[in-house]
Write an enzyme that holds these catalytic residues in place. Sequence first.
Site, PDB file in Angstrom:
ATOM      1  N   MET A 164      68.280  67.073  19.186  1.00 56.45           N
ATOM      2  CA  MET A 164      67.895  67.352  17.867  1.00 56.45           C
ATOM      3  C   MET A 164      66.634  68.270  17.637  1.00 56.45           C
ATOM      4  O   MET A 164      65.748  67.904  18.430  1.00 56.45           O
ATOM      5  CB  MET A 164      67.636  66.084  17.013  1.00 56.45           C
ATOM      6  N   TYR A 441      56.786  60.209  19.935  1.00 58.93           N
ATOM      7  CA  TYR A 441      57.960  60.991  19.577  1.00 58.93           C
ATOM      8  C   TYR A 441      58.735  60.161  18.350  1.00 58.93           C
ATOM      9  O   TYR A 441      58.351  58.803  18.378  1.00 58.93           O
ATOM     10  CB  TYR A 441      58.405  61.634  20.353  1.00 58.93           C
ATOM     11  N   GLU A 442      59.451  60.843  17.777  1.00 58.18           N
ATOM     12  CA  GLU A 442      60.475  60.392  16.678  1.00 58.18           C
ATOM     13  C   GLU A 442      59.542  59.613  15.584  1.00 58.18           C
ATOM     14  O   GLU A 442      59.986  58.704  15.025  1.00 58.18           O
ATOM     15  CB  GLU A 442      61.304  59.196  17.364  1.00 58.18           C
ATOM     16  N   GLY A 443      58.717  60.261  15.120  1.00 58.93           N
ATOM     17  CA  GLY A 443      57.567  59.887  14.228  1.00 58.93           C
ATOM     18  C   GLY A 443      56.555  58.875  14.764  1.00 58.93           C
ATOM     19  O   GLY A 443      56.895  57.771  15.333  1.00 58.93           O
TER      20      GLY A 443
END
Length: 594
Positions: A164, A441-443
Amino acid sequence: MPQYTPPVRDMQFVLHELLDVGAAFSQLPPHADLDADTVNSIIEEAGKFASQVIFPLNQSGDEEGCTYVGDGVVKAPKGYREAYQQYCEQGWPALSCDPEFGGQGLPELVNNVLQEMLNSANQAWTMYPGLTHGAYSSLHAYGTPEQKKVYLSKLVSGEWTGTMCLTEPHCGTDLGILRSKAEPRGDGSYSISGTKIFISSGEHDVSENIIHLVLARLPDAPAGTKGISLFIVPKFLPDAAGKPGARNAVKCGSIEHKMGIHSNATCVMNFDGAQGFMVGEPNRGMQAMFVMMNGARLGVGMQSLGLAEVAYQNSLAYAKDRLQSRSLTGAKLKDKPADPIIVHPDVRRMLLSQKAHVEAARALCYWVGLMIDQEHKHPDEAVRKDAGDLVALLTPIVKAFITDNSFESTNLGMQVFGGHGYVREWGMEQYVRDARINLIYEGTNTIQSLDLIGRKVLQDGGAKLKKFGKLVQDFVVAQAGREDMKEFVEPLMDIGDKVVKLTGEIGMKAAQNPDEMGAAAVPYLRVVGHLVYSYLWARMARLALDKQGEGDFYKAKLATARYYFARMLPETASLIRVARAGSGSLMAMDAALF
């Protein structure tokens, strides 16, 4: 050298005793015939692959790292491609995927168990197939029939991997300001241009094709996140036979040199008029991408659970073997020059903290996995709605609370080793380095905290939180008359009441000054995280009390529950005080004075 043994007994305890998955699966038509023996056999085989195939590559892969050969070519460490081929040949990528596209159709919960073991064995390797499942889920939900036909079977088989592509050099979490462009080509496809950074598994030689899911803007797109569209951008454009064809205009510009996860390629990806295909509706790409993002956030929780487990196993083995000093209460091994360090109270604190976190995190991750299955497959709409609401509420807890605690756990594991933990030979310092990225990561975990308090709690007036509170209340009521449960039920009730009160206070302050929510968000998430762990530990304690005469496993479970309530839950007292401190001391000083 580090070691790893899949914790099958505790996995089975969570699955069959805590969650009673046999009964739960019987209510889900696609899984009604799935029995405990089948689940157990899958776990055992997955454990063999994790421990025997990819765990031996973990330390060597970290030392070798990925290699940027040049001209966009990246090579994974020695053995990674061969291990991935075994992974695909054994059918692991297809475990929980739709049978229509070649999947095995097993529950998401079973896939969660697999993911825990893979991450314990080798987090960086696991990231190559890891995001592929998220790409599959996004296309399964929003892809056109033609897109599904071309891409899903390849992602399910593992022949093609997925990524992504969100982050850009000037923007991370704030995707509303991304600049990547998508120009219509006149044939239904788009020309994608821009640069994306920090793309995990963006380029490698593990699979034969890589399918990038890319966020970009159409020429007439409105500003902000409402003007973002999602596109499939393959590394190789599929030909008429569905095989990798012409090379697309997407290339890795470089790979990042990182603190950890050295053997996973974290790439700068340049899109230079690459051909892309829109997923979903124009300017509504975030809707489709959130399927992948939420899956990734839960996946990061599984990464941290896996690392915390393997770190605990190694520190426990070391503490039992390492001789140093004598016990404060007198020598325990009189025939030895010193006692093993596990006799010392503070070493036990470190080990029990690891153990209490790992076992609660496992219970939480598996429970959320079961609720995802219920959300998607239960015939009762009300059950699906309740499960979906709880998954939404608990996702930031899984991502932030588990990753925070797991980083602390790997640090504790390294501390148990003393000086040996700081050197490569024992493997502990790698677990600390690898675990650190999971908070980012991923927020970032601050973003997860804002999501919890702002979107998941205050935005709906606390409706989702009340659903969780009802589960706690029902459990407490069911323990009425159990004197042996008071030591667990009373602190559970206490933290539940405090969460309700704290939530109301923050909501009232935030209505007057939004900075109050930002100031309280991180400690608030940890308080709610402890409420969740308290609920799960109380349930596990009840099972252990009922079976404590049946062996050491239940005695250990009960002792760990008591440790959690005595020495870990009290952290909430200081957290609540910090959350109530407000934004004044944070915002009073002018930025120029820092």
